[in-house]
Write a protein that holds these residues in place. Structure first.
Motif, PDB file in Angstrom:
ATOM      1  N   ALA A 161      42.107  44.329  -1.124  1.00 34.65           N
ATOM      2  CA  ALA A 161      40.889  43.166  -1.343  1.00 34.65           C
ATOM      3  C   ALA A 161      41.342  42.111  -1.132  1.00 34.65           C
ATOM      4  CB  ALA A 161      40.299  43.567  -2.485  1.00 34.65           C
ATOM      5  N   GLY A 162      42.622  41.507  -1.524  1.00 37.33           N
ATOM      6  CA  GLY A 162      43.043  40.405  -1.306  1.00 37.33           C
ATOM      7  C   GLY A 162      43.542  40.150   0.272  1.00 37.33           C
ATOM      8  N   GLU A 163      44.186  41.208   0.673  1.00 36.06           N
ATOM      9  CA  GLU A 163      44.945  41.101   2.362  1.00 36.06           C
ATOM     10  C   GLU A 163      43.521  40.992   3.272  1.00 36.06           C
ATOM     11  OE1 GLU A 163      47.598  44.013   4.457  1.00 36.06           O
ATOM     12  OE2 GLU A 163      45.357  44.588   4.541  1.00 36.06           O
ATOM     13  N   ALA A 164      42.538  41.323   2.739  1.00 39.84           N
ATOM     14  CA  ALA A 164      41.217  41.389   3.607  1.00 39.84           C
ATOM     15  C   ALA A 164      40.755  39.845   3.883  1.00 39.84           C
ATOM     16  CB  ALA A 164      40.198  42.122   3.454  1.00 39.84           C
ATOM     17  N   VAL A 165      41.082  38.868   2.970  1.00 40.58           N
ATOM     18  CA  VAL A 165      40.804  37.713   2.993  1.00 40.58           C
ATOM     19  C   VAL A 165      41.674  36.662   3.151  1.00 40.58           C
ATOM     20  CG1 VAL A 165      38.881  38.041   1.729  1.00 40.58           C
ATOM     21  CG2 VAL A 165      40.639  37.212   0.457  1.00 40.58           C
ATOM     22  N   VAL A 166      42.894  37.074   3.286  1.00 46.03           N
ATOM     23  CA  VAL A 166      43.992  36.200   3.533  1.00 46.03           C
ATOM     24  C   VAL A 166      44.163  35.773   5.085  1.00 46.03           C
ATOM     25  CG1 VAL A 166      46.555  35.739   3.364  1.00 46.03           C
ATOM     26  CG2 VAL A 166      45.562  36.712   1.377  1.00 46.03           C
ATOM     27  N   PRO A 167      44.121  34.487   5.481  1.00 44.55           N
ATOM     28  CA  PRO A 167      44.570  34.395   6.895  1.00 44.55           C
ATOM     29  C   PRO A 167      45.349  34.852   7.642  1.00 44.55           C
ATOM     30  CG  PRO A 167      43.574  32.324   5.730  1.00 44.55           C
ATOM     31  CD  PRO A 167      43.788  33.371   4.593  1.00 44.55           C
ATOM     32  N   PRO A 168      45.545  35.503   8.629  1.00 43.72           N
ATOM     33  CA  PRO A 168      46.537  36.167   9.273  1.00 43.72           C
ATOM     34  C   PRO A 168      47.778  35.275   9.383  1.00 43.72           C
ATOM     35  CG  PRO A 168      44.575  36.649  10.509  1.00 43.72           C
ATOM     36  CD  PRO A 168      44.166  35.587   9.514  1.00 43.72           C
ATOM     37  N   GLU A 169      47.616  34.152   9.711  1.00 38.05           N
ATOM     38  CA  GLU A 169      48.805  33.203   9.777  1.00 38.05           C
ATOM     39  C   GLU A 169      49.553  32.794   8.442  1.00 38.05           C
ATOM     40  OE1 GLU A 169      44.979  30.413   9.546  1.00 38.05           O
ATOM     41  OE2 GLU A 169      45.622  32.401  10.609  1.00 38.05           O
TER      42      GLU A 169
END
Length: 422
Positions: A346-354
């Protein structure tokens, strides 16, 4: 309002309906936890069939975790056959003998053993295979079992930062930021050292020191030796397969699942030649595989229904130190409310890719943090269940409070180390 009992007694006798991977179980029986896993998979399939999760997104998720499922299935088969060949028992008894009855020496050796299996063979190996080995060592060596139990419970989580193979969440993070095993280790060695140091300090203060264990010395057990040529062949072949897999980790890159499969195939071949009766379909960890597949269908659906907005509010998008500590705190908190794997996804989905450091900080929170509540990680849950089936008494209030302290110290220190090394 739920009240946390001061102590949970895990000393009731084991029954055939025990839910641990290593305990007795009706041949076709399913535990409550098994039914939860199956229900999660069915819920995920329902999400796809009803359109709550678009089929294209579901297919992308399955393609992403396909290599991870191959790795998980293979490495657990390898570890289970290695256990059956008594490799872990031999190592545990040798470590106790090396300690020569001195608890400080035994403490360091047990930390080394549990940390190594977590780092090199995955945290589920420590939870499912090393925990019962360590607890079985307690009686012949006259060692209080609680310090051994807490060593495996904590290190199954806190020692899982260094390599992608150490934890499923690591594999996901390494894939997201495109890091090889050596590159991942170059980023995470300092956080891992800090996490191990914090774990050792807390273990010694609250579980291993003289005032907690009530004895000055333990009795070194007799060594375990193969009784015949067949046992020697299985011992050396499976140990060799594990060693080959470990040595291959820095070189195989994205093909870690293939390396694990080859190592598992060597172990399977050895058992096919010398102990075919031990090769059963139950070696395949279908429960874990079902859980992971269901999770990667349900969590993205929840993200579409509002979970992503909640996680974004908690984590933010700051690429600096503030964002990193927020991500780690959110990951650790959600892990102890629900479970660390959905917390990470769930957290990974909202962390910006950069924001690579922010993502790795989230990983730190979901790896070190799940030691406060019994359900925070599958490893914690399994370790505690083994304590129950081995009649080990776990004071639950002490478990929660000491776990909370270690989670706070370890997570904060590891994130700081991540930021310092850049």
């Amino acid at each position: 309002m739920a009240v946390v009992p001061e102590q949970v007694d895990f000393s009731e006798r084991n029954t055939p309906s025990s839910v641990t991977a290593g305990s007795a179980r009706p041949r076709w029986g399913l535990s409550v936890l098994d039914w939860v896993r199956v229900a999660l998979l069915l819920a995920g399939l329902l999400c796809v069939l009803t359109g709550l999760l678009p089929r294209e997104e579901a297919a992308d998720n399955m393609r992403r975790i396909g290599p991870l499922l191959l790795f998980l299935g293979s490495v657990i088969v390898l570890a289970e056959l290695t256990r059956q060949a008594k490799v872990f028992d031999v190592i545990a008894h040798r470590l106790a003998i090396l300690g020569r009855g001195y608890y400080p020496a035994l403490f360091l050796l047990c930390v080394l053993f549990a940390s190594s299996t977590t780092i090199l063979l995955n945290l589920d190996t420590t939870a499912v295979l090393i925990t019962p080995v360590m607890l079985a060592l307690a009686a012949p060596a006259r060692i209080p079992p609680l310090p051994l139990a807490m060593t495996t419970i904590w290190l199954a989580n806190t020692a899982s930062l260094l390599l992608p193979v150490s934890n499923l969440t690591n594999l996901l993070a390494a894939d997201r930021v495109a890091l090889t095993a050596t590159e991942f280790a170059a980023k995470m060695w300092a956080p891992q050292l800090v996490s191990l140091a914090a774990t050792m300090l807390c273990l010694w203060l609250w579980y291993w020191r003289r005032g907690r264990r009530d004895t000055d010395r333990y009795l070194p057990p007799d060594p375990i030796r193969p009784e015949n040529a067949k046992e020697r062949a299985l011992l050396y072949t499976t140990a060799g397969a594990c060693l080959l897999f470990i040595l291959a980790i820095p070189f195989v890159g994205d093909s870690i699942g293939i390396a694990a499969t080859i190592a598992a195939a060597i172990a399977v071949l050895a058992f096919a030649l010398f102990d075919r009766a031990s090769l059963r379909l139950s070696l395949i960890p279908w429960r874990l595989l079902v859980f992971v597949v269901g999770l990667f269908l349900v969590v993205p659906t929840l993200g579409r229904l509002g979970l992503s907005e909640v996680m974004h509010t908690l984590i933010g998008s700051d690429s600096g130190a503030v964002g990193a500590f927020r991500a780690a705190g959110a990951g650790a908190t959600l892990s102890n409310i629900a479970n660390n794997l959905p917390a990470y996804t769930a957290g990974e989905a909202v962390v910006p890719p950069e924001n690579h450091n922010q993502l790795l900080a989230l990983l730190i929170g979901t790896n070190i943090g799940p030691i406060v509540t019994p359900w925070a990680s599958l490893a914690t849950l399994l370790c505690l269940e083994f304590c129950r089936t081995h009649n080990v008494r776990v004071p639950m209030l002490r478990f929660v409070l000491t776990g909370l302290a270690l989670a706070a110290i370890g997570t904060t220190g590891a994130v700081a180390a991540l930021l310092i090394i850049g």
